[in-house]
Design a protein around this motif. Sequence first.
Motif, PDB file in Angstrom:
ATOM      1  N   GLU A 181       0.821  -1.214   0.000  1.00  0.00           N
ATOM      2  CA  GLU A 181       0.000   0.000   0.000  1.00  0.00           C
ATOM      3  C   GLU A 181       0.854   1.264   0.000  1.00  0.00           C
ATOM      4  N   ILE A 182       1.985   1.209   0.688  1.00  0.00           N
ATOM      5  CA  ILE A 182       2.831   2.406   0.768  1.00  0.00           C
ATOM      6  C   ILE A 182       3.407   2.746  -0.601  1.00  0.00           C
ATOM      7  N   SER A 183       3.881   1.722  -1.333  1.00  0.00           N
ATOM      8  CA  SER A 183       4.480   2.000  -2.647  1.00  0.00           C
ATOM      9  C   SER A 183       3.446   2.535  -3.640  1.00  0.00           C
ATOM     10  N   GLN A 184       2.173   2.197  -3.400  1.00  0.00           N
ATOM     11  CA  GLN A 184       1.110   2.667  -4.287  1.00  0.00           C
ATOM     12  C   GLN A 184       0.469   3.966  -3.804  1.00  0.00           C
ATOM     13  N   SER A 185       0.944   4.450  -2.655  1.00  0.00           N
ATOM     14  CA  SER A 185       0.354   5.666  -2.088  1.00  0.00           C
ATOM     15  C   SER A 185       0.734   6.892  -2.907  1.00  0.00           C
ATOM     16  N   GLU A 186      -0.011   7.966  -2.721  1.00  0.00           N
ATOM     17  CA  GLU A 186       0.249   9.218  -3.432  1.00  0.00           C
ATOM     18  C   GLU A 186       1.649   9.737  -3.122  1.00  0.00           C
ATOM     19  N   LEU A 187       2.125   9.472  -1.879  1.00  0.00           N
ATOM     20  CA  LEU A 187       3.437   9.968  -1.459  1.00  0.00           C
ATOM     21  C   LEU A 187       4.562   9.295  -2.243  1.00  0.00           C
ATOM     22  N   PHE A 188       4.472   7.970  -2.433  1.00  0.00           N
ATOM     23  CA  PHE A 188       5.574   7.212  -3.024  1.00  0.00           C
ATOM     24  C   PHE A 188       5.451   7.034  -4.543  1.00  0.00           C
ATOM     25  N   LYS A 189       4.249   7.051  -5.057  1.00  0.00           N
ATOM     26  CA  LYS A 189       4.010   6.683  -6.447  1.00  0.00           C
ATOM     27  C   LYS A 189       4.778   7.593  -7.405  1.00  0.00           C
ATOM     28  N   GLY A 190       5.564   6.932  -8.286  1.00  0.00           N
ATOM     29  CA  GLY A 190       6.328   7.687  -9.276  1.00  0.00           C
ATOM     30  C   GLY A 190       7.571   8.338  -8.727  1.00  0.00           C
ATOM     31  N   LYS A 191       7.969   8.009  -7.499  1.00  0.00           N
ATOM     32  CA  LYS A 191       9.135   8.633  -6.853  1.00  0.00           C
ATOM     33  C   LYS A 191      10.224   7.590  -6.578  1.00  0.00           C
TER      34      LYS A 191
END
Length: 756
Positions: A181-191
């Motif tokens: 869930e963290i890797s797909q979160s708005e914070l991590f996604k694409g970073k």
Amino acid sequence: MKIAYISTYPPRECGLATFNQNLVNALSLNPSYEAGESFVVALNESENLDEHAYPSEVKFVIRQQNQQDYIEAADFINNSNIDTCIIEHEFGIYGGNSGVFLLSFINRSKKPFITVLHTVLKEPNFMQQTIIKEIAAKSSKVVVMSKKAVLFLTSIYQIPKAAIKLIEHGVPDLEPLINNEISQSELFKGKKVLFTFGLISRNKGLETVIKALPKIVEQHPDVLYVILGNTHPGVVKHNGEEYRDSLKTLARDLGVEKNISFVNKFVSDDELHQYLTACYLYITPYLNEAQITSGTLSYAVGAGAAVVSTPYWHAQELLADERGRLFDFKNDKQLATIVNELLNNQQKHLELKENAYQYGLNLRWPQIGNVYLDTLEQAVKSDRKPKRTIPPIIDVERMPALNLNHISLLTDDTGIIQHARFGIPNLKEGYCIDDNARALIMALMAYEQDKNQKAVKLMPVYLSFIQYMQREDGNFRNFLSFNRNYLDEVGSEDSFGRTIWSLGYLICAAPNNSYREFGRELFSHSIMHFKDLKYLRGMANTIIGLAHYLSAHPGDELLVAEINRLANSLKDAYAKNKDGAWHWYEDILTYDNAILPLALLHHSEATGNVESYNIAMESIAFLNSFSFENGYLNPVGNAGWMKKHGKNPIYDQQAIETMAMVLLYAKTFELTKDDQYLSFMHTSYEWFLGNNSLHIPLYDFETNGCADGLQFNSVNRNQGAESTLAYFISHLAVLKAAESEYQTLSSPLVEQGKVS
């Protein structure tokens, strides 16, 4: 196996609390573990017992700064079905100076225990080193988490290697999630996420990463530095969010404010594992090498993260063999170079992750828990072995060797200097006759013990000082400045009496006729002032001096009359103040209390007076009734003293009070040959060596001085003449009593020729 855990515990937000909970859970997986009867003793940072909503396994709460709680916690465990204990140790979670209150618990505990040391300092202060040594001496094993910690304990703390167990920091038994869930979160996604977690404080060095960001972002604009964790509660208490705000300001000034994100929360192991497996690099930028254990670093390796770190002690070990990359402290340019290299080299990045993951398999809590359980089983088995007992009450082989180096350091060609800052003479305070009289008594005792020649060489210095301080009328001044100017016209009655004690002792125990005749001249010149004494302690000290004098000159009728008159004054005071259960000479116990019954014992010995003996013994029984609690001496403290029918105000405890107790019991044993007084004497003496309410020695084995007092949460580290002489007089009194004991025991030590 039923276990008590002593540590912080969730919901308290603390690294040790999480570690302790993980250990509890790991051990509970083992079939031999009895979870139903095991429990946690939790450390509370405040007096509010309701501060945290602890789970059901917490059965007792210790308020950090309440010493009595530690004693009651030990009693709680002693009265339980617990087999053994695990103590998590970090200086900051226990009360008193450097967490000294923990020693009250471990010295009270009757259960075997191991102690996990989360911090091992390379340059400990006196209290820190003493506490760790005491913990190691009482623990079945001390557990550390790195090879460097083992090295420090053996080389700096002189702890035997056999007493140490290396068990690496445990990590969660978790695998990466397919749908993180963290890797797909708005914070991590694409970073490409650089990640740091843990309680935030300045020593974490987070500004180093922020300073490196401009060069990293220049090549990789999709980089985001995520800092997960609350600000450390201690930092918030004193400085609020000043450090976090300064990091935000720094990022803004460097133009990378969009490449940094703070996640202000304390997360579960499951959520943390998601962060660690979702990030590209985990970074620990600590500012110096003094980090012996890092739970955050262990978690990162256990999760198979690619780690970049400064070379603090734990990182050097854990990231060896290509399990991570190191950069120099505060070197943001080097950090930027390494990060860019790993961002550009996918193969190298994957190798670091795989190496960390494979090593981390051995650190998972189920495996680590089994190692702890094996260690605990050995502790229980060892505790069941019969203990060797030593027949004599006094084991002279365990006593420190007689070393007068600190006494010599304090003594110049004028006399012994009153005070010291730590172990360094404080010349500004000058001299007093009180200390020089005690120094003469100590030197005479040392000469009597083994013809100590260093003591003989010191005697003329102290005698010369006493002569210099005697007035023409035979009385004595007390204080002298360092430049040899008198600071008073007439000293106190206490100082007068102690001087008479030293001179009387010299007359009967001098190493040569010259010193004896010199002492008798000074003594005789002062006799006219005996009749003017009004205060009990001045009288008591004078009585002891007269008793010594009369042992050499029993036919001196004038001085027999003087000692009887002074003893009658003490007995009159006793008759006036004795009341029901109060068997004392005053309506308050103040200082140097044991000197009063000691004086009557000397009077009885010198004159055969039975009344003096009976009053002395009755008042000794009264003194015993409150002086020994929990197996150690609690002399009357200076903080308020002990009023009639009141309680003993334990602190601050003074060395001269203990010395008087040692001398009292030594004389009582000498007259009665009753071993209980030998035991009281030895227990009193051991106050100096750490058998006291804080379980910290006042005698300094490095300087051979003695701390100036025992305070409620520490020792007074100054080592002046009064306290140091009190120790050595006590030490010599115990040695003399031991000779008498060994003569009446068929002791293996005697048979082996170890004691003559």
